[in-house]
Every structure is written in structure tokens, then in C-alpha cells.
Motif scaffolding. Structure first.
Motif, PDB file in Angstrom:
ATOM      1  N   PHE A 131      41.934  54.677  50.590  1.00  0.00           N
ATOM      2  CA  PHE A 131      42.269  53.268  50.437  1.00  0.00           C
ATOM      3  C   PHE A 131      42.627  52.663  51.786  1.00  0.00           C
ATOM      4  O   PHE A 131      43.360  53.268  52.580  1.00  0.00           O
ATOM      5  N   GLY A 132      42.144  51.445  52.024  1.00  0.00           N
ATOM      6  CA  GLY A 132      42.470  50.729  53.252  1.00  0.00           C
ATOM      7  C   GLY A 132      43.853  50.099  53.173  1.00  0.00           C
ATOM      8  O   GLY A 132      44.515  50.118  52.121  1.00  0.00           O
ATOM      9  N   ALA A 133      44.262  49.482  54.273  1.00  0.00           N
ATOM     10  CA  ALA A 133      45.610  48.914  54.359  1.00  0.00           C
ATOM     11  C   ALA A 133      45.841  47.819  53.324  1.00  0.00           C
ATOM     12  O   ALA A 133      46.906  47.772  52.686  1.00  0.00           O
ATOM     13  N   GLU A 134      44.858  46.936  53.128  1.00  0.00           N
ATOM     14  CA  GLU A 134      45.039  45.840  52.186  1.00  0.00           C
ATOM     15  C   GLU A 134      45.104  46.347  50.753  1.00  0.00           C
ATOM     16  O   GLU A 134      45.893  45.859  49.933  1.00  0.00           O
ATOM     17  N   VAL A 135      44.286  47.350  50.436  1.00  0.00           N
ATOM     18  CA  VAL A 135      44.312  47.929  49.088  1.00  0.00           C
ATOM     19  C   VAL A 135      45.676  48.566  48.816  1.00  0.00           C
ATOM     20  O   VAL A 135      46.259  48.379  47.748  1.00  0.00           O
ATOM     21  N   LYS A 136      46.180  49.303  49.782  1.00  0.00           N
ATOM     22  CA  LYS A 136      47.501  49.936  49.616  1.00  0.00           C
ATOM     23  C   LYS A 136      48.583  48.878  49.442  1.00  0.00           C
ATOM     24  O   LYS A 136      49.513  49.035  48.645  1.00  0.00           O
TER      25      LYS A 136
END
Length: 268
Positions: A131-136
Motif C-alpha cells: 500500500f502507498g502512503a495515501e492508501v495507508k
């Protein structure tokens, strides 16, 4: 708009594998594209439009004048709850993301971390690496608003406000057939520009209410500001894509904006 009509015509219909699809008869949305907009009632949320950047706002009002010259009727409307769309969305969407992405554990499908030595570690690493930063960021926010003690205060309240937004649009459509508004409050920022997540979230102030209300919409180029293209959106009644596409196609036939490419870095 014509390409959208062609693609959408192929998509209409019930999918037995999709529990959210609706049983609708086949429909060719290209048939009425050339019927024009004479007599079409276009809702104008002036208070909403006037919050956009001045240069962008001028293009929107110019587009309204084009429609008026083509025979459409402009009707002033109010969307008083629309501004609540962004905070409502960023409660509901992260909550749904948190619930849906919980299934990504590295076992059944999706990304699997290669260096895990145990099942719990595999789940942790798969989510950390996959997961990328925005998803997290959205998963953490969604988990918070769904947690015990906060569900009623945030998620339940957001769903109630979502209903108010939908009623706002229902009331507006008693006076008009489609609504015209900006797609974004500003033109595109430079490709190397730095913006914090909250500022980026606020760029959705015009499009998110449409999604919250479950309405069809289309974005069409309608001019230029600061060397960058300006988009206007046409919003229709539930399941009335035909009117939205016809209005968009008619505008495209009256100008060349959709054929012009802005130079990269045009707003520097």
C-alpha cells in the motif's frame, strides 16, 4: 462526449456477477446527441460557481452564455449542502477503504511480501510494502471513524449528511434538467508543484458532491485560464446520462476547446 456515449451504450445492462448493477434495457445513447439543447433547463448554482478562481469563473459564465445562445434556459438554483461533500466523502470513503482492504493479507490474492518468515509477518509486510502512503492514510482514518465510540459520531453522521446532499440535488432538479458547474476550483497546478494532502482533497469540492448523491456527470473543456484548460461539469438526474451527453456534445460542436492542447507548464 460522442465517445463516452458509444462506450456507455455498450455498458448498459444487468450483470449477474455484480450485485450493484441495475436491470435496464439496452440503449443507444448516441441517437439523441444531435437533438440540441433548445428548451433545455440548465441549473446555475451561482453561489457555488463564484467560489472558483476569477479567471476560471469567467470561462464558466462564458459557457453558460453559449448554451443560452443555443436555446437553453438558465435557471438559478441553490446547492446549500454541497460544500459539505468533501468532509463527508473523506469520512465515508476511507471507512469503505478500511473495510474492503482488510481482505488484502498476502494469502488469497494481491501482493505478497517475499521476505516474511511467518504468517503474521507476511500480512504485516504485504500491507506495508503493497500500500502507498495515501492508501495507508485513508485506511488509518477509516479504521478510526469505524471504531467503537466513534462510529455514531463520524460515520453515521456522515451518512446522514450524505442524504441531505442528495435532497439538495433532488430539489434543484425540480427546476432544471441538468446542472452546470466548474470541475475544479482552480486550474491544474505545475506538474512539479508541491501540495499537502488536505489542499489536494479540497480540489474535489465540485466533483465529490455529485458522487455522494449518486448522479451522472461529465467534465468538458470550456476555455483557458492562466494558460491552462478550464473544465466545466454537467450533472444530470439519476440514470439520465442521455441528457448529460447531449448537452456536452452540443457544447463541443459549438467550439474547439476539446481539440486544443495546453502547453506543458502553461501556468508557470
Amino acid at each position: 462526449a460522442e465517445d463516452c456515449a458509444l462506450v456507455l451504450s455498450q455498458m448498459i445492462g444487468f450483470d449477474k456477477r455484480d450485485s450493484t448493477s441495475i436491470e435496464l434495457p439496452p440503449e443507444d445513447l448516441t441517437i439523441g446527441l444531435n437533438d440540441g439543447v433548445k428548451g433545455l433547463r440548465i441549473g446555475v448554482p451561482r453561489a457555488w460557481i463564484d467560489k472558483a478562481a476569477p479567471a476560471l469563473r469567467d470561462s464558466i459564465y462564458a459557457a453558460l452564455k453559449v448554451y443560452e445562445d443555443l436555446g437553453a434556459v438558465l435557471v438559478d438554483i441553490k446547492l446549500e449542502k454541497a460544500d459539505l461533500g468533501v468532509p463527508v466523502y473523506y469520512i465515508i470513503a476511507p471507512a469503505e477503504a478500511s473495510a474492503n482492504l482488510a481482505r488484502y493479507d498476502g494469502v488469497r490474492y494481491g501482493f505478497r511480501a517475499a521476505n516474511a518468515t511467518s504468517a503474521p509477518e507476511m500480512t504485516t509486510l504485504s500491507r506495508t510494502e503493497g500500500f502507498g502512503a495515501e492508501v495507508k492514510r485513508r485506511i488509518m482514518l477509516g479504521t478510526y471513524v469505524l471504531s467503537s465510540g466513534y462510529y455514531d459520531a463520524y460515520y453515521k453522521k456522515a451518512m446522514q449528511v450524505r442524504t441531505l446532499i442528495r435532497r439538495d440535488f433532488d430539489s434543484a432538479f425540480e427546476k432544471c434538467d441538468v446542472i452546470l458547474a466548474p470541475t475544479s476550483p482552480v486550474v491544474a497546478y505545475p506538474i512539479d508543484g508541491k501540495m499537502d494532502p488536505l489542499s489536494i482533497y479540497m480540489l474535489d469540492v465540485y466533483t465529490i458532491p455529485v458522487n455522494m448523491a449518486g448522479l451522472p456527470g461529465i467534465s468538458v473543456p470550456c476555455g483557458f485560464a492562466d494558460g491552462m484548460p478550464v473544465g466545466m461539469q454537467l450533472i444530470g438526474k439519476p440514470l439520465d446520462e442521455e441528457t448529460v451527453l447531449r448537452a456536452a456534445y452540443t457544447f463541443e460542436q459549438a467550439n474547439e476547446y476539446h481539440k486544443v492542447l495546453a502547453p506543458l507548464g502553461g501556468n508557470k
